[in-house]
Design an enzyme around this catalytic site. Structure first.
Site, short mmCIF file in Angstrom:
data_model
loop_
_atom_site.label_atom_id
_atom_site.label_comp_id
_atom_site.label_asym_id
_atom_site.label_seq_id
_atom_site.Cartn_x
_atom_site.Cartn_y
_atom_site.Cartn_z
N TYR A 29 1.19 -1.28 0.21
CA TYR A 29 -0.39 -0.21 0.26
C TYR A 29 0.65 1.57 0.18
O TYR A 29 2.06 1.44 0.92
CB TYR A 29 -0.71 -0.15 1.22
CG TYR A 29 -1.90 -0.75 1.13
CD1 TYR A 29 -2.15 -1.62 -0.05
CD2 TYR A 29 -2.79 -1.38 2.42
CE1 TYR A 29 -3.08 -3.14 0.13
CE2 TYR A 29 -3.99 -2.19 2.14
CZ TYR A 29 -4.33 -2.83 1.33
OH TYR A 29 -5.17 -3.76 1.43
N SER A 36 -12.90 -3.94 -0.08
CA SER A 36 -14.40 -3.87 -0.81
C SER A 36 -16.10 -3.84 -0.68
O SER A 36 -16.06 -4.21 -1.75
CB SER A 36 -14.23 -4.05 -2.49
OG SER A 36 -14.30 -3.20 -3.69
N PRO A 37 -16.63 -3.42 0.51
CA PRO A 37 -17.50 -3.97 0.39
C PRO A 37 -18.40 -2.62 -0.18
O PRO A 37 -20.49 -3.19 -0.48
CB PRO A 37 -18.05 -3.68 1.85
CG PRO A 37 -16.93 -2.59 2.50
CD PRO A 37 -15.96 -3.25 1.74
N LEU A 38 -17.99 -1.87 -0.17
CA LEU A 38 -18.69 -0.98 -1.91
C LEU A 38 -18.60 -0.79 -3.26
O LEU A 38 -19.05 0.29 -4.48
CB LEU A 38 -18.96 0.48 -1.19
CG LEU A 38 -18.96 1.11 0.09
CD1 LEU A 38 -18.79 2.40 0.79
CD2 LEU A 38 -19.95 0.11 0.44
N GLY A 66 -16.17 -0.62 -4.83
CA GLY A 66 -15.12 0.33 -5.58
C GLY A 66 -16.34 1.69 -5.46
O GLY A 66 -15.15 3.02 -6.61
N GLY A 67 -17.13 1.66 -5.08
CA GLY A 67 -18.05 3.23 -4.80
C GLY A 67 -19.45 2.73 -5.58
O GLY A 67 -20.08 3.92 -5.77
N LEU A 68 -19.35 1.42 -6.74
CA LEU A 68 -20.73 1.77 -7.44
C LEU A 68 -21.90 1.53 -6.35
O LEU A 68 -23.22 1.41 -6.99
CB LEU A 68 -20.29 0.96 -7.98
CG LEU A 68 -19.79 1.15 -9.26
CD1 LEU A 68 -19.65 -0.86 -10.24
CD2 LEU A 68 -20.20 1.84 -10.18
N LEU A 69 -21.50 1.46 -5.01
CA LEU A 69 -22.79 0.73 -4.16
C LEU A 69 -22.59 1.83 -3.11
O LEU A 69 -23.51 1.96 -1.44
CB LEU A 69 -22.70 -0.33 -3.12
CG LEU A 69 -22.71 -1.73 -3.80
CD1 LEU A 69 -22.24 -2.98 -3.54
CD2 LEU A 69 -24.52 -1.82 -4.68
#
Length: 328
Positions: free
Chosen positions: A53, A217-219, A221-224
Protein backbone atom coordinates in the site's frame (compact mmCIF):
# COMPACT_ATOMS: atom_id res chain seq x y z
CA UNK A 1 -18.92 -0.50 18.82
CA UNK A 2 -19.55 -4.23 18.63
CA UNK A 3 -16.76 -6.77 19.01
CA UNK A 4 -16.29 -10.37 17.97
CA UNK A 5 -13.57 -13.01 18.15
CA UNK A 6 -11.25 -13.38 15.20
CA UNK A 7 -11.99 -16.84 13.88
CA UNK A 8 -11.00 -19.66 16.21
CA UNK A 9 -8.89 -17.35 18.38
CA UNK A 10 -9.77 -15.67 21.63
CA UNK A 11 -8.72 -12.23 20.36
CA UNK A 12 -11.53 -9.68 20.14
CA UNK A 13 -11.76 -7.31 17.20
CA UNK A 14 -14.21 -4.59 16.21
CA UNK A 15 -17.02 -5.48 13.75
CA UNK A 16 -15.64 -2.83 11.42
CA UNK A 17 -11.98 -2.78 10.41
CA UNK A 18 -10.13 0.35 9.34
CA UNK A 19 -8.64 -0.18 5.91
CA UNK A 20 -5.65 2.06 5.18
CA UNK A 21 -5.12 1.65 1.43
CA UNK A 22 -5.95 5.32 0.79
CA UNK A 23 -3.24 6.58 3.16
CA UNK A 24 -0.67 8.12 0.85
CA UNK A 25 -2.28 7.88 -2.59
CA UNK A 26 -5.54 9.67 -1.69
CA UNK A 27 -5.25 10.80 1.93
CA UNK A 28 -2.55 13.04 3.41
CA UNK A 29 -0.55 12.03 6.46
CA UNK A 30 -2.30 14.66 8.56
CA UNK A 31 -5.78 13.41 7.66
CA UNK A 32 -4.67 9.78 8.03
CA UNK A 33 -3.56 10.55 11.61
CA UNK A 34 -6.94 12.16 12.30
CA UNK A 35 -8.78 9.14 10.88
CA UNK A 36 -6.80 6.68 13.01
CA UNK A 37 -7.27 8.74 16.17
CA UNK A 38 -11.00 9.01 15.51
CA UNK A 39 -11.23 5.29 14.77
CA UNK A 40 -9.90 4.51 18.24
CA UNK A 41 -12.35 6.99 19.77
CA UNK A 42 -15.18 5.19 17.97
CA UNK A 43 -14.01 1.84 19.29
CA UNK A 44 -12.47 0.48 16.07
CA UNK A 45 -9.42 -1.48 17.22
CA UNK A 46 -8.75 -3.55 14.07
CA UNK A 47 -6.52 -1.86 11.45
CA UNK A 48 -5.68 -3.53 8.14
CA UNK A 49 -2.82 -2.63 5.81
CA UNK A 50 -0.34 -4.27 3.41
CA UNK A 51 3.32 -3.84 2.53
CA UNK A 52 2.48 -2.71 -1.02
CA UNK A 53 0.00 0.00 0.00
CA UNK A 54 1.21 3.44 -0.94
CA UNK A 55 2.21 2.32 -4.41
CA UNK A 56 -0.08 2.09 -7.44
CA UNK A 57 -0.23 5.83 -8.05
CA UNK A 58 1.00 6.86 -4.61
CA UNK A 59 4.39 7.74 -3.08
CA UNK A 60 5.61 4.13 -3.32
CA UNK A 61 5.23 0.63 -1.92
CA UNK A 62 5.52 0.60 1.86
CA UNK A 63 4.49 4.22 2.33
CA UNK A 64 1.19 3.41 4.06
CA UNK A 65 2.95 1.26 6.64
CA UNK A 66 5.33 4.18 7.25
CA UNK A 67 2.35 6.49 7.87
CA UNK A 68 0.98 4.07 10.46
CA UNK A 69 4.43 3.74 12.01
CA UNK A 70 4.75 7.51 12.40
CA UNK A 71 1.29 7.56 13.99
CA UNK A 72 2.30 4.80 16.43
CA UNK A 73 5.47 6.77 17.27
CA UNK A 74 3.34 9.52 18.79
CA UNK A 75 2.77 7.17 21.72
CA UNK A 76 -0.08 7.57 24.20
CA UNK A 77 -0.97 3.89 23.85
CA UNK A 78 -1.74 4.02 20.15
CA UNK A 79 0.09 0.79 19.32
CA UNK A 80 -1.23 -1.02 22.38
CA UNK A 81 -4.84 -0.21 21.46
CA UNK A 82 -4.60 -1.55 17.90
CA UNK A 83 -4.98 -5.08 16.57
CA UNK A 84 -2.77 -4.72 13.51
CA UNK A 85 -2.96 -6.78 10.32
CA UNK A 86 -0.64 -6.50 7.35
CA UNK A 87 0.09 -8.63 4.28
CA UNK A 88 2.87 -9.88 2.02
CA UNK A 89 2.99 -11.50 -1.44
CA UNK A 90 3.72 -8.89 -4.10
CA UNK A 91 7.14 -7.61 -5.09
CA UNK A 92 8.44 -4.52 -3.31
CA UNK A 93 10.94 -3.29 -5.92
CA UNK A 94 13.76 -4.33 -3.60
CA UNK A 95 16.90 -4.81 -5.67
CA UNK A 96 18.59 -6.67 -2.80
CA UNK A 97 16.05 -9.49 -3.11
CA UNK A 98 16.82 -9.95 -6.79
CA UNK A 99 14.64 -12.68 -8.38
CA UNK A 100 13.00 -13.34 -4.99
CA UNK A 101 11.34 -9.92 -5.11
CA UNK A 102 8.64 -11.15 -7.46
CA UNK A 103 5.14 -12.13 -6.41
CA UNK A 104 4.80 -15.32 -4.43
CA UNK A 105 4.82 -16.96 -1.02
CA UNK A 106 7.89 -18.56 0.58
CA UNK A 107 9.70 -18.66 3.90
CA UNK A 108 12.25 -16.28 2.36
CA UNK A 109 9.59 -13.73 1.49
CA UNK A 110 7.84 -14.10 4.83
CA UNK A 111 11.01 -13.46 6.84
CA UNK A 112 12.30 -10.62 4.68
CA UNK A 113 8.96 -8.92 4.13
CA UNK A 114 7.95 -9.21 7.78
CA UNK A 115 11.16 -7.61 9.03
CA UNK A 116 10.76 -4.77 6.55
CA UNK A 117 7.12 -4.21 7.54
CA UNK A 118 7.96 -4.17 11.24
CA UNK A 119 10.61 -1.53 10.59
CA UNK A 120 8.22 0.66 8.62
CA UNK A 121 5.44 0.18 11.18
CA UNK A 122 7.82 0.98 14.06
CA UNK A 123 6.62 -2.02 16.05
CA UNK A 124 8.04 -5.39 17.09
CA UNK A 125 5.04 -7.49 16.09
CA UNK A 126 1.83 -7.71 14.09
CA UNK A 127 -1.20 -9.49 15.41
CA UNK A 128 -2.27 -10.89 12.02
CA UNK A 129 0.12 -11.58 9.14
CA UNK A 130 -1.72 -12.41 5.93
CA UNK A 131 -0.67 -13.88 2.61
CA UNK A 132 -2.06 -11.29 0.19
CA UNK A 133 -2.85 -13.80 -2.56
CA UNK A 134 -2.67 -17.52 -3.16
CA UNK A 135 0.59 -18.85 -4.57
CA UNK A 136 -0.48 -21.93 -6.49
CA UNK A 137 2.92 -23.53 -5.94
CA UNK A 138 2.85 -22.96 -2.18
CA UNK A 139 4.66 -25.48 0.03
CA UNK A 140 2.58 -25.62 3.21
CA UNK A 141 5.33 -27.35 5.19
CA UNK A 142 7.69 -24.51 4.35
CA UNK A 143 5.31 -21.64 4.97
CA UNK A 144 3.75 -22.97 8.16
CA UNK A 145 7.20 -23.73 9.58
CA UNK A 146 8.12 -20.08 8.97
CA UNK A 147 4.87 -18.87 10.55
CA UNK A 148 5.44 -21.09 13.60
CA UNK A 149 8.97 -19.75 13.97
CA UNK A 150 7.83 -16.12 13.88
CA UNK A 151 4.94 -16.85 16.25
CA UNK A 152 7.38 -18.47 18.70
CA UNK A 153 9.51 -15.31 18.51
CA UNK A 154 6.44 -13.14 19.18
CA UNK A 155 6.70 -11.27 15.88
CA UNK A 156 3.39 -12.68 14.63
CA UNK A 157 0.38 -13.75 16.68
CA UNK A 158 -1.82 -15.32 14.00
CA UNK A 159 -1.68 -16.39 10.34
CA UNK A 160 -4.26 -15.27 7.79
CA UNK A 161 -4.95 -15.38 4.08
CA UNK A 162 -6.43 -13.10 1.46
CA UNK A 163 -7.87 -13.85 -1.98
CA UNK A 164 -7.69 -17.62 -1.47
CA UNK A 165 -10.12 -20.08 -2.99
CA UNK A 166 -12.16 -22.45 -0.84
CA UNK A 167 -9.95 -25.39 -1.82
CA UNK A 168 -6.85 -23.48 -0.68
CA UNK A 169 -8.40 -22.98 2.76
CA UNK A 170 -9.06 -26.72 2.91
CA UNK A 171 -5.49 -27.55 1.86
CA UNK A 172 -4.15 -25.20 4.51
CA UNK A 173 -6.38 -26.69 7.21
CA UNK A 174 -5.22 -30.22 6.39
CA UNK A 175 -1.57 -29.14 6.47
CA UNK A 176 -1.94 -27.29 9.76
CA UNK A 177 -3.72 -30.26 11.37
CA UNK A 178 -0.77 -32.48 10.44
CA UNK A 179 1.53 -30.05 12.26
CA UNK A 180 -0.82 -29.55 15.23
CA UNK A 181 -0.72 -25.86 14.28
CA UNK A 182 -3.64 -23.44 14.62
CA UNK A 183 -3.35 -22.61 10.93
CA UNK A 184 -5.21 -19.81 9.16
CA UNK A 185 -7.65 -17.91 11.36
CA UNK A 186 -9.10 -15.55 8.74
CA UNK A 187 -9.64 -15.09 5.02
CA UNK A 188 -9.88 -11.60 3.54
CA UNK A 189 -12.05 -11.69 0.44
CA UNK A 190 -13.95 -9.61 -2.11
CA UNK A 191 -17.66 -9.79 -1.29
CA UNK A 192 -20.57 -7.37 -1.56
CA UNK A 193 -24.07 -7.04 -3.00
CA UNK A 194 -22.68 -6.94 -6.53
CA UNK A 195 -20.10 -9.72 -6.06
CA UNK A 196 -21.76 -12.77 -4.47
CA UNK A 197 -19.90 -15.72 -5.97
CA UNK A 198 -18.16 -16.43 -2.61
CA UNK A 199 -21.54 -17.73 -1.39
CA UNK A 200 -21.01 -20.87 -3.47
CA UNK A 201 -17.89 -22.26 -1.79
CA UNK A 202 -15.73 -19.71 0.03
CA UNK A 203 -18.15 -18.58 2.74
CA UNK A 204 -19.43 -22.06 3.73
CA UNK A 205 -15.87 -23.42 3.77
CA UNK A 206 -14.59 -20.64 6.01
CA UNK A 207 -17.55 -21.15 8.34
CA UNK A 208 -16.95 -24.91 8.54
CA UNK A 209 -13.28 -24.32 9.34
CA UNK A 210 -14.00 -21.72 12.03
CA UNK A 211 -12.33 -18.92 10.08
CA UNK A 212 -13.38 -15.29 10.09
CA UNK A 213 -14.21 -13.69 6.75
CA UNK A 214 -12.93 -10.13 6.38
CA UNK A 215 -14.54 -8.33 3.46
CA UNK A 216 -12.61 -5.96 1.24
CA UNK A 217 -14.34 -3.56 -1.17
CA UNK A 218 -17.72 -3.80 0.58
CA UNK A 219 -18.94 -0.94 -1.65
CA UNK A 220 -17.55 -2.46 -4.87
CA UNK A 221 -15.22 0.43 -5.53
CA UNK A 222 -17.94 3.01 -4.87
CA UNK A 223 -20.66 1.56 -7.09
CA UNK A 224 -22.72 0.86 -3.97
CA UNK A 225 -22.20 4.35 -2.57
CA UNK A 226 -24.55 7.33 -2.77
CA UNK A 227 -24.83 9.09 -6.12
CA UNK A 228 -22.87 6.37 -7.92
CA UNK A 229 -24.95 6.87 -11.05
CA UNK A 230 -24.46 10.64 -11.00
CA UNK A 231 -20.75 10.89 -10.36
CA UNK A 232 -18.47 12.38 -12.98
CA UNK A 233 -15.16 11.79 -11.24
CA UNK A 234 -12.39 9.24 -11.52
CA UNK A 235 -12.44 5.49 -11.56
CA UNK A 236 -16.02 5.16 -10.35
CA UNK A 237 -17.40 7.09 -13.34
CA UNK A 238 -15.44 4.79 -15.69
CA UNK A 239 -17.02 1.78 -14.01
CA UNK A 240 -20.47 3.33 -14.24
CA UNK A 241 -19.93 3.96 -17.96
CA UNK A 242 -19.08 0.28 -18.36
CA UNK A 243 -22.33 -0.88 -16.73
CA UNK A 244 -24.97 -2.57 -18.83
CA UNK A 245 -28.51 -1.25 -18.87
CA UNK A 246 -29.40 -4.01 -16.43
CA UNK A 247 -26.59 -2.93 -14.10
CA UNK A 248 -27.81 0.66 -14.12
CA UNK A 249 -31.34 -0.53 -13.39
CA UNK A 250 -30.04 -2.53 -10.44
CA UNK A 251 -28.30 0.50 -8.95
CA UNK A 252 -31.36 2.68 -9.51
CA UNK A 253 -33.64 0.15 -7.78
CA UNK A 254 -31.10 -0.03 -4.96
CA UNK A 255 -31.00 3.76 -4.60
CA UNK A 256 -34.81 3.87 -4.50
CA UNK A 257 -34.96 1.20 -1.78
CA UNK A 258 -32.34 3.02 0.34
CA UNK A 259 -34.33 6.24 -0.03
CA UNK A 260 -37.42 4.42 1.27
CA UNK A 261 -35.39 3.21 4.25
CA UNK A 262 -34.04 6.71 4.89
CA UNK A 263 -30.46 5.45 4.73
CA UNK A 264 -27.55 6.03 2.35
CA UNK A 265 -26.54 3.37 -0.14
CA UNK A 266 -23.14 2.88 1.46
CA UNK A 267 -24.61 2.37 4.92
CA UNK A 268 -27.13 -0.19 3.67
CA UNK A 269 -24.37 -2.06 1.82
CA UNK A 270 -22.36 -2.29 5.04
CA UNK A 271 -25.44 -3.17 7.11
CA UNK A 272 -26.23 -6.01 4.68
CA UNK A 273 -22.80 -7.52 5.39
CA UNK A 274 -23.10 -6.96 9.13
CA UNK A 275 -26.49 -8.71 9.09
CA UNK A 276 -25.02 -11.86 7.53
CA UNK A 277 -23.93 -14.51 10.02
CA UNK A 278 -21.08 -15.81 7.85
CA UNK A 279 -19.38 -12.41 7.57
CA UNK A 280 -17.20 -11.28 10.46
CA UNK A 281 -15.89 -7.86 9.51
CA UNK A 282 -16.27 -5.46 6.58
CA UNK A 283 -13.14 -3.41 5.98
CA UNK A 284 -13.91 0.26 5.40
CA UNK A 285 -11.43 2.54 3.62
CA UNK A 286 -12.35 6.12 4.48
CA UNK A 287 -10.54 9.01 2.85
CA UNK A 288 -11.87 11.50 5.41
CA UNK A 289 -12.93 11.53 9.06
CA UNK A 290 -16.50 12.26 7.91
CA UNK A 291 -16.58 9.08 5.82
CA UNK A 292 -15.33 7.10 8.81
CA UNK A 293 -17.98 8.48 11.12
CA UNK A 294 -20.70 7.83 8.56
CA UNK A 295 -19.67 4.18 8.15
CA UNK A 296 -20.03 3.45 11.87
CA UNK A 297 -23.75 4.25 11.57
CA UNK A 298 -24.19 0.97 9.67
CA UNK A 299 -23.85 -0.90 12.97
CA UNK A 300 -27.13 0.65 14.09
CA UNK A 301 -29.11 -0.37 11.00
CA UNK A 302 -31.24 -3.49 11.36
CA UNK A 303 -32.44 -4.86 8.04
CA UNK A 304 -35.69 -6.82 8.26
CA UNK A 305 -36.13 -10.16 6.51
CA UNK A 306 -38.33 -8.37 3.99
CA UNK A 307 -35.61 -5.84 3.17
CA UNK A 308 -32.98 -8.59 2.94
CA UNK A 309 -35.26 -10.38 0.47
CA UNK A 310 -35.68 -7.19 -1.54
CA UNK A 311 -31.91 -6.83 -1.72
CA UNK A 312 -31.66 -10.43 -2.93
CA UNK A 313 -34.20 -9.59 -5.62
CA UNK A 314 -32.23 -6.55 -6.78
CA UNK A 315 -28.84 -8.27 -6.55
CA UNK A 316 -29.53 -12.00 -6.98
CA UNK A 317 -26.75 -14.22 -5.71
CA UNK A 318 -25.88 -17.69 -7.02
CA UNK A 319 -28.79 -19.20 -5.13
CA UNK A 320 -27.00 -20.41 -2.03
CA UNK A 321 -24.01 -22.68 -1.47
CA UNK A 322 -22.71 -25.35 -3.82
CA UNK A 323 -23.82 -27.86 -4.95
CA UNK A 324 -27.44 -27.12 -4.03
CA UNK A 325 -27.24 -23.74 -5.78
CA UNK A 326 -27.01 -25.43 -9.17
CA UNK A 327 -27.62 -29.17 -8.74
CA UNK A 328 -30.00 -31.48 -6.93
Amino acid sequence: MEYTKLGKTGMKVSRLALGTMNFGPRTSDEVAFQIMDRALELGINFFDTANVYGGWGGPGHGYTEEVIGRWFAQGEGRREKVVLATKFYNGMDNELDGPNDGAGVSAYKLYRNLEASLKRLQTDHVELYQMHHIDHSINWKEIFAAYENMITQGKIYYAGSSNFGARHLAYAEAASDQRDFLGLVSEQHLYNLLERLPELELLPTAKDLGMSVLVWSPLEGGLLAANALNTTSGRRSERVEALTQYGRQQLQRYADLCAELGETEQDVALAWLLNKSDITIPIIGPRTVEQLESAVHALDIHLSIDVMNQLDDIFPGPGGSAPEAYAW
